[in-house]
Design a protein around this motif. Structure first.
Motif, PDB file in Angstrom:
ATOM      1  N   ALA A  86     -11.264 -22.055 -19.873  1.00 38.74           N
ATOM      2  CA  ALA A  86     -11.899 -20.777 -19.530  1.00 38.74           C
ATOM      3  C   ALA A  86     -12.051 -19.777 -20.537  1.00 38.74           C
ATOM      4  CB  ALA A  86     -10.932 -20.103 -18.393  1.00 38.74           C
ATOM      5  N   GLY A  87     -12.438 -20.317 -21.710  1.00 35.35           N
ATOM      6  CA  GLY A  87     -13.076 -19.413 -22.685  1.00 35.35           C
ATOM      7  C   GLY A  87     -11.828 -19.161 -23.734  1.00 35.35           C
ATOM      8  N   VAL A  88     -10.575 -19.497 -23.336  1.00 38.15           N
ATOM      9  CA  VAL A  88      -9.229 -19.172 -24.191  1.00 38.15           C
ATOM     10  C   VAL A  88      -9.373 -19.866 -25.361  1.00 38.15           C
ATOM     11  CG1 VAL A  88      -6.744 -18.857 -24.240  1.00 38.15           C
ATOM     12  CG2 VAL A  88      -8.188 -17.962 -22.297  1.00 38.15           C
ATOM     13  N   VAL A  89      -9.468 -19.616 -26.598  1.00 35.60           N
ATOM     14  CA  VAL A  89      -9.222 -20.211 -27.748  1.00 35.60           C
ATOM     15  C   VAL A  89      -7.743 -20.265 -28.447  1.00 35.60           C
ATOM     16  CG1 VAL A  89      -9.856 -20.402 -30.332  1.00 35.60           C
ATOM     17  CG2 VAL A  89     -11.517 -19.911 -28.377  1.00 35.60           C
ATOM     18  N   GLY A  90      -7.139 -19.017 -28.192  1.00 33.09           N
ATOM     19  CA  GLY A  90      -5.646 -18.886 -28.323  1.00 33.09           C
ATOM     20  C   GLY A  90      -5.475 -17.869 -29.743  1.00 33.09           C
ATOM     21  N   ARG A  91      -4.501 -18.069 -30.349  1.00 32.10           N
ATOM     22  CA  ARG A  91      -3.865 -17.330 -31.370  1.00 32.10           C
ATOM     23  C   ARG A  91      -4.732 -17.192 -32.659  1.00 32.10           C
ATOM     24  NH1 ARG A  91      -1.377 -19.586 -35.593  1.00 32.10           N
ATOM     25  NH2 ARG A  91      -0.883 -22.059 -35.728  1.00 32.10           N
ATOM     26  N   HIS A  92      -4.645 -16.135 -33.240  1.00 33.53           N
ATOM     27  CA  HIS A  92      -5.358 -15.770 -34.486  1.00 33.53           C
ATOM     28  C   HIS A  92      -4.773 -16.736 -35.515  1.00 33.53           C
ATOM     29  CE1 HIS A  92      -8.076 -13.630 -37.396  1.00 33.53           C
ATOM     30  NE2 HIS A  92      -6.744 -13.369 -38.128  1.00 33.53           N
ATOM     31  N   ASN A  93      -5.794 -17.251 -36.556  1.00 39.02           N
ATOM     32  CA  ASN A  93      -5.706 -17.800 -37.685  1.00 39.02           C
ATOM     33  C   ASN A  93      -6.717 -17.381 -38.870  1.00 39.02           C
ATOM     34  OD1 ASN A  93      -7.864 -19.520 -37.089  1.00 39.02           O
ATOM     35  ND2 ASN A  93      -6.562 -21.428 -36.458  1.00 39.02           N
ATOM     36  N   GLY A 215      -4.795 -14.151 -26.941  1.00 44.81           N
ATOM     37  CA  GLY A 215      -5.642 -14.349 -28.164  1.00 44.81           C
ATOM     38  C   GLY A 215      -6.969 -14.470 -27.812  1.00 44.81           C
ATOM     39  N   TRP A 216      -7.702 -15.111 -28.629  1.00 48.57           N
ATOM     40  CA  TRP A 216      -9.159 -14.994 -28.692  1.00 48.57           C
ATOM     41  C   TRP A 216      -9.620 -15.852 -27.437  1.00 48.57           C
ATOM     42  CZ3 TRP A 216     -11.631 -11.906 -31.904  1.00 48.57           C
ATOM     43  CH2 TRP A 216     -11.091 -11.699 -33.047  1.00 48.57           C
ATOM     44  N   VAL A 217     -10.455 -14.775 -26.799  1.00 51.26           N
ATOM     45  CA  VAL A 217     -11.237 -15.308 -25.715  1.00 51.26           C
ATOM     46  C   VAL A 217     -12.634 -15.331 -25.733  1.00 51.26           C
ATOM     47  CG1 VAL A 217     -11.636 -15.035 -23.101  1.00 51.26           C
ATOM     48  CG2 VAL A 217      -9.488 -14.599 -24.134  1.00 51.26           C
ATOM     49  N   GLY A 218     -13.420 -16.296 -25.470  1.00 55.77           N
ATOM     50  CA  GLY A 218     -14.954 -16.243 -25.714  1.00 55.77           C
ATOM     51  C   GLY A 218     -15.797 -15.750 -24.512  1.00 55.77           C
ATOM     52  N   PHE A 219     -16.986 -15.369 -24.868  1.00 56.76           N
ATOM     53  CA  PHE A 219     -17.924 -14.650 -23.699  1.00 56.76           C
ATOM     54  C   PHE A 219     -19.288 -14.990 -24.468  1.00 56.76           C
ATOM     55  CE2 PHE A 219     -14.161 -12.167 -23.729  1.00 56.76           C
ATOM     56  CZ  PHE A 219     -13.941 -11.880 -22.257  1.00 56.76           C
ATOM     57  N   ASP A 220     -19.963 -15.866 -23.431  1.00 58.39           N
ATOM     58  CA  ASP A 220     -21.378 -16.294 -23.715  1.00 58.39           C
ATOM     59  C   ASP A 220     -22.284 -15.186 -22.939  1.00 58.39           C
ATOM     60  OD1 ASP A 220     -23.960 -17.220 -23.895  1.00 58.39           O
ATOM     61  OD2 ASP A 220     -23.466 -19.277 -23.205  1.00 58.39           O
ATOM     62  N   VAL A 221     -22.645 -14.136 -23.510  1.00 53.69           N
ATOM     63  CA  VAL A 221     -23.328 -13.041 -22.735  1.00 53.69           C
ATOM     64  C   VAL A 221     -24.641 -13.677 -22.307  1.00 53.69           C
ATOM     65  CG1 VAL A 221     -24.389 -10.690 -22.950  1.00 53.69           C
ATOM     66  CG2 VAL A 221     -22.116 -11.222 -24.080  1.00 53.69           C
ATOM     67  N   SER A 222     -25.286 -14.409 -23.022  1.00 61.54           N
ATOM     68  CA  SER A 222     -26.494 -14.960 -22.531  1.00 61.54           C
ATOM     69  C   SER A 222     -26.677 -15.722 -21.225  1.00 61.54           C
ATOM     70  CB  SER A 222     -27.274 -15.756 -23.687  1.00 61.54           C
ATOM     71  OG  SER A 222     -27.500 -14.968 -24.730  1.00 61.54           O
ATOM     72  N   ASN A 223     -25.577 -16.447 -21.108  1.00 62.46           N
ATOM     73  CA  ASN A 223     -25.285 -17.289 -19.982  1.00 62.46           C
ATOM     74  C   ASN A 223     -24.421 -16.690 -18.770  1.00 62.46           C
ATOM     75  OD1 ASN A 223     -27.124 -19.778 -20.330  1.00 62.46           O
ATOM     76  ND2 ASN A 223     -25.736 -19.927 -22.180  1.00 62.46           N
ATOM     77  N   GLY A 224     -23.899 -15.559 -19.118  1.00 61.78           N
ATOM     78  CA  GLY A 224     -23.068 -14.901 -18.290  1.00 61.78           C
ATOM     79  C   GLY A 224     -21.606 -15.470 -17.887  1.00 61.78           C
ATOM     80  N   ILE A 225     -21.199 -16.495 -18.752  1.00 57.92           N
ATOM     81  CA  ILE A 225     -19.841 -17.190 -18.546  1.00 57.92           C
ATOM     82  C   ILE A 225     -18.987 -17.136 -19.551  1.00 57.92           C
ATOM     83  CG2 ILE A 225     -21.018 -18.507 -16.919  1.00 57.92           C
ATOM     84  CD1 ILE A 225     -21.051 -20.525 -19.093  1.00 57.92           C
ATOM     85  N   SER A 226     -17.864 -17.448 -19.676  1.00 58.48           N
ATOM     86  CA  SER A 226     -16.761 -17.903 -20.833  1.00 58.48           C
ATOM     87  C   SER A 226     -17.191 -19.165 -21.167  1.00 58.48           C
ATOM     88  CB  SER A 226     -15.712 -17.526 -20.336  1.00 58.48           C
ATOM     89  OG  SER A 226     -15.277 -15.968 -20.342  1.00 58.48           O
ATOM     90  N   PRO A 227     -17.182 -19.633 -22.281  1.00 57.81           N
ATOM     91  CA  PRO A 227     -17.369 -21.084 -22.724  1.00 57.81           C
ATOM     92  C   PRO A 227     -16.569 -21.850 -22.033  1.00 57.81           C
ATOM     93  CG  PRO A 227     -17.471 -19.612 -24.641  1.00 57.81           C
ATOM     94  CD  PRO A 227     -17.154 -18.747 -23.513  1.00 57.81           C
ATOM     95  N   ASP A 228     -17.020 -23.235 -21.588  1.00 59.74           N
ATOM     96  CA  ASP A 228     -16.199 -24.212 -21.179  1.00 59.74           C
ATOM     97  C   ASP A 228     -16.156 -25.382 -21.803  1.00 59.74           C
ATOM     98  OD1 ASP A 228     -19.049 -24.988 -20.624  1.00 59.74           O
ATOM     99  OD2 ASP A 228     -18.766 -24.178 -18.436  1.00 59.74           O
TER     100      ASP A 228
END
Length: 271
Positions: A86-93, A215-228
């Protein structure tokens, strides 16, 4: 999902080069939801000088262009296993502290238009994740996806003024606005499996914002979704300039041409 990627970048120079350097961020990294099964890079017209991880924890290959080169080919091929988180990458490194991702860059620096876009979202409840999804929708509503109207040097404010752009522009606008709203945010470059289409014109870009507790969460604005699971994450940075697949400098060049071939396809997973 198992994804196979073939990516070739081909430069042709009108006159032989005296020398040059290329910084290549073309090697995917392991992270939550992504496992690199195999990856190789082959260079024609250049040699690898050093491989290292940069301040954003990207895998970087520094290559020198051989003197007299008229054609430079960078060919990558590999297989990556991905999962839908669901776009969640997790903790920062990485070596940069989180606060560094709240600082604007020339490509994300807000002007009047970007500030106006972000302002209504500053009062959207206490749900920070919902606030970011609303921002993604607002960016896509303000800038129509349309190739050919911007380039790698176009800023978020310029793309907003044009009302047209591509994934890089959507990501920069999102990042600039997210930082205005108090989120650390960054740019991501990588690959996307497109349904019904193997051959592509270029890689893909999207944004990530840091949310407390996730943590870090992704947003693909062009496709209107979070990366899967269709996404392969390769590099990240404060903007495109820090995550660009290929950057470099050459000497002795008069003119050049560039062609890119890219294929992303799903492979069957043997049980």
């Amino acid at each position: 999902m198992r994804l196979a990627v073939r990516h070739e970048t081909h430069y042709r120079f009108d006159t032989p080069l005296a020398q040059g350097l290329q910084r290549l961020r073309l090697s995917p990294k392991e992270n939550h939801g992504q496992s690199v099964r195999a990856w190789r890079m082959e260079l024609t017209g250049a040699r690898v000088e050093v491989v290292y991880d940069d301040h954003n924890a990207n895998h970087v290959t520094l290559a020198s262009i051989l003197p007299g080169t008229t054609e430079l080919v960078i060919a990558c091929e590999g297989v990556v296993d991905t999962a839908d988180r669901a776009g969640v990458v997790g903790r920062h490194n990485g070596r940069l502290p989180l606060w560094a991702f709240q600082c604007q860059s020339p490509l994300t620096r807000p002007g009047a238009r970007l500030k106006a876009l972000a302002a209504p979202l500053a009062a959207v409840g206490d749900d920070r994740l919902a606030q970011l999804h609303s921002l993604s929708q607002a960016v896509l509503g303000a800038v129509t996806y349309a190739p050919g109207h911007t380039d790698v040097g176009t800023s978020a404010e310029e793309a907003l003024a044009a009302g047209r752009g591509v994934c890089q522009d959507h990501a920069h606008i999102f990042i600039g606005a997210a930082r205005l709203l108090g989120f650390p945010a960054r740019y991501v470059s990588g690959y996307l499996l497109i349904e019904g289409r193997t051959e592509q014109d270029a890689g893909h870009g999207w944004a990530e914002a840091h949310v407390d507790g996730l943590g870090w969460v992704g947003f693909d604005v062009s496709n209107g979704i979070s990366p899967d699971a269709r996404y392969v994450r390769v590099a990240s940075g404060r903007d495109y300039a820090e995550a660009a697949p290929v950057t470099g400098i050459t000497w002795g060049q008069t003119a050049s041409s560039l062609s890119v071939s890219l294929a992303v396809e799903q492979q069957a997973v043997q049980q």
